[in-house]
Motif scaffolding. Sequence first.
Motif, PDB file in Angstrom:
ATOM      1  N   PRO A 170       0.879  -1.226  -0.142  1.00 49.35           N
ATOM      2  CA  PRO A 170      -0.123  -0.052  -0.045  1.00 49.35           C
ATOM      3  C   PRO A 170       0.965   1.386  -0.201  1.00 49.35           C
ATOM      4  CG  PRO A 170       0.092  -0.987   2.435  1.00 49.35           C
ATOM      5  CD  PRO A 170       0.834  -1.923   1.329  1.00 49.35           C
ATOM      6  N   GLU A 171       1.967   1.216   0.138  1.00 52.51           N
ATOM      7  CA  GLU A 171       3.192   2.401   0.256  1.00 52.51           C
ATOM      8  C   GLU A 171       2.972   3.218  -1.117  1.00 52.51           C
ATOM      9  OE1 GLU A 171       7.661   3.537   0.962  1.00 52.51           O
ATOM     10  OE2 GLU A 171       6.941   1.686   1.817  1.00 52.51           O
ATOM     11  N   THR A 172       2.918   4.678  -0.837  1.00 49.90           N
ATOM     12  CA  THR A 172       2.867   5.593  -1.961  1.00 49.90           C
ATOM     13  C   THR A 172       3.838   6.785  -1.727  1.00 49.90           C
ATOM     14  OG1 THR A 172       1.443   6.934  -0.835  1.00 49.90           O
ATOM     15  CG2 THR A 172       0.359   5.275  -2.476  1.00 49.90           C
ATOM     16  N   HIS A 173       4.341   7.162  -2.907  1.00 51.63           N
ATOM     17  CA  HIS A 173       5.278   8.354  -2.828  1.00 51.63           C
ATOM     18  C   HIS A 173       4.791   9.460  -4.056  1.00 51.63           C
ATOM     19  CE1 HIS A 173       8.358   6.295  -0.365  1.00 51.63           C
ATOM     20  NE2 HIS A 173       8.191   5.296  -0.912  1.00 51.63           N
ATOM     21  N   ARG A 174       5.159  10.547  -3.257  1.00 54.24           N
ATOM     22  CA  ARG A 174       4.772  11.806  -4.459  1.00 54.24           C
ATOM     23  C   ARG A 174       6.207  12.169  -4.844  1.00 54.24           C
ATOM     24  NH1 ARG A 174       1.254  13.824  -6.573  1.00 54.24           N
ATOM     25  NH2 ARG A 174       1.475  15.786  -6.024  1.00 54.24           N
ATOM     26  N   LEU A 175       6.227  12.077  -6.380  1.00 50.96           N
ATOM     27  CA  LEU A 175       7.367  12.894  -7.039  1.00 50.96           C
ATOM     28  C   LEU A 175       6.662  14.213  -7.712  1.00 50.96           C
ATOM     29  CD1 LEU A 175       7.785   9.765  -7.160  1.00 50.96           C
ATOM     30  CD2 LEU A 175       9.002  10.164  -8.987  1.00 50.96           C
ATOM     31  N   THR A 176       7.015  15.338  -7.285  1.00 55.81           N
ATOM     32  CA  THR A 176       6.559  16.800  -7.717  1.00 55.81           C
ATOM     33  C   THR A 176       7.631  17.599  -7.988  1.00 55.81           C
ATOM     34  OG1 THR A 176       6.795  17.255  -5.196  1.00 55.81           O
ATOM     35  CG2 THR A 176       4.534  16.487  -5.994  1.00 55.81           C
ATOM     36  N   GLN A 177       7.106  18.665  -8.872  1.00 57.23           N
ATOM     37  CA  GLN A 177       8.109  19.571  -9.310  1.00 57.23           C
ATOM     38  C   GLN A 177       9.415  19.058 -10.025  1.00 57.23           C
ATOM     39  OE1 GLN A 177       7.817  22.918  -8.886  1.00 57.23           O
ATOM     40  NE2 GLN A 177       5.873  22.843  -7.904  1.00 57.23           N
ATOM     41  N   GLY A 178       8.828  17.652 -10.778  1.00 58.33           N
ATOM     42  CA  GLY A 178       9.791  17.272 -11.685  1.00 58.33           C
ATOM     43  C   GLY A 178      10.234  17.861 -13.026  1.00 58.33           C
ATOM     44  N   ARG A 179      11.314  17.934 -13.332  1.00 56.04           N
ATOM     45  CA  ARG A 179      11.864  18.397 -14.438  1.00 56.04           C
ATOM     46  C   ARG A 179      12.879  17.721 -15.172  1.00 56.04           C
ATOM     47  NH1 ARG A 179      12.990  23.207 -11.234  1.00 56.04           N
ATOM     48  NH2 ARG A 179      10.917  22.861 -10.736  1.00 56.04           N
ATOM     49  N   PHE A 180      13.163  17.590 -16.434  1.00 58.37           N
ATOM     50  CA  PHE A 180      14.203  17.294 -17.212  1.00 58.37           C
ATOM     51  C   PHE A 180      14.231  17.890 -18.606  1.00 58.37           C
ATOM     52  CE2 PHE A 180      10.055  14.861 -18.435  1.00 58.37           C
ATOM     53  CZ  PHE A 180      10.138  15.115 -19.778  1.00 58.37           C
ATOM     54  N   ASP A 181      15.612  17.993 -18.969  1.00 58.23           N
ATOM     55  CA  ASP A 181      16.044  18.444 -20.139  1.00 58.23           C
ATOM     56  C   ASP A 181      17.325  17.719 -20.808  1.00 58.23           C
ATOM     57  OD1 ASP A 181      16.522  20.559 -22.260  1.00 58.23           O
ATOM     58  OD2 ASP A 181      17.514  21.952 -20.978  1.00 58.23           O
ATOM     59  N   LEU A 182      16.655  16.857 -21.455  1.00 65.76           N
ATOM     60  CA  LEU A 182      17.719  15.862 -21.953  1.00 65.76           C
ATOM     61  C   LEU A 182      17.968  15.936 -23.461  1.00 65.76           C
ATOM     62  CD1 LEU A 182      16.740  13.106 -19.712  1.00 65.76           C
ATOM     63  CD2 LEU A 182      18.547  14.577 -19.145  1.00 65.76           C
ATOM     64  N   ARG A 183      19.291  15.194 -23.934  1.00 67.19           N
ATOM     65  CA  ARG A 183      19.368  14.861 -25.228  1.00 67.19           C
ATOM     66  C   ARG A 183      19.256  13.481 -25.758  1.00 67.19           C
ATOM     67  NH1 ARG A 183      21.361  18.761 -28.061  1.00 67.19           N
ATOM     68  NH2 ARG A 183      22.253  20.635 -27.298  1.00 67.19           N
ATOM     69  N   PHE A 184      18.285  12.880 -26.769  1.00 68.50           N
ATOM     70  CA  PHE A 184      18.262  11.585 -26.816  1.00 68.50           C
ATOM     71  C   PHE A 184      18.878  11.063 -28.210  1.00 68.50           C
ATOM     72  CE2 PHE A 184      14.340  14.109 -28.402  1.00 68.50           C
ATOM     73  CZ  PHE A 184      14.316  13.308 -29.603  1.00 68.50           C
TER      74      PHE A 184
END
Length: 184
Positions: A170-184
């Motif tokens: 039942p465990e949960t986590h919050r990932l907030t204010q995420g950002r990424f700027d990557l080359r693929f």
Amino acid sequence: MYYFRKPCLFVALVLLASACKKEQSELEKLPDATQNGSGGAGFLLDGQAWLPEASKLFGSGPAVSATWRRTVAGRTLRVGFSRDSDDTSAGVFIPDIQRAGTYHLNQTANIILGERNPAYGGLMMFKPVPDRIFLTGSDAIGTVTVTRFDTVAHIVSGTFDMTVKEEVGPETHRLTQGRFDLRF
């Protein structure tokens, strides 16, 4: 003598004030949300800054990555972040991405479906043993907003916000204010 004391007191106060460092907030520890392929990424994990970092031992590979490739589901995008110091990683998967936009992470992913999964986000914790996997789904939702998807310059940038739930608990986590700027 009286005139000498005032300037000394003023200089001492200025030096004291400039020596005090302002403590950064958790949000200020994250890289700026840029769109130039800078390689920056991070998010708040339950309110604490989480920044990727590569291993200093054995050169285990990059701490951030983005891949865009042709699959049976179309052109899929995977964005991943890892941190060796606490053996965690996180990422998002978007099937058949064709342009910048907002993608909802509200359907359950299934490992058997592989590249045919709906868009989803995840967090993996490899310590302590056994490994723990947390995913978005119908009861743990989120969004990824791709702000730049440039297939000529090979740059993907965006932001995300999601709740992830443990696959077998039942465990949960919050990932907030995420950002990424990557080359693929």
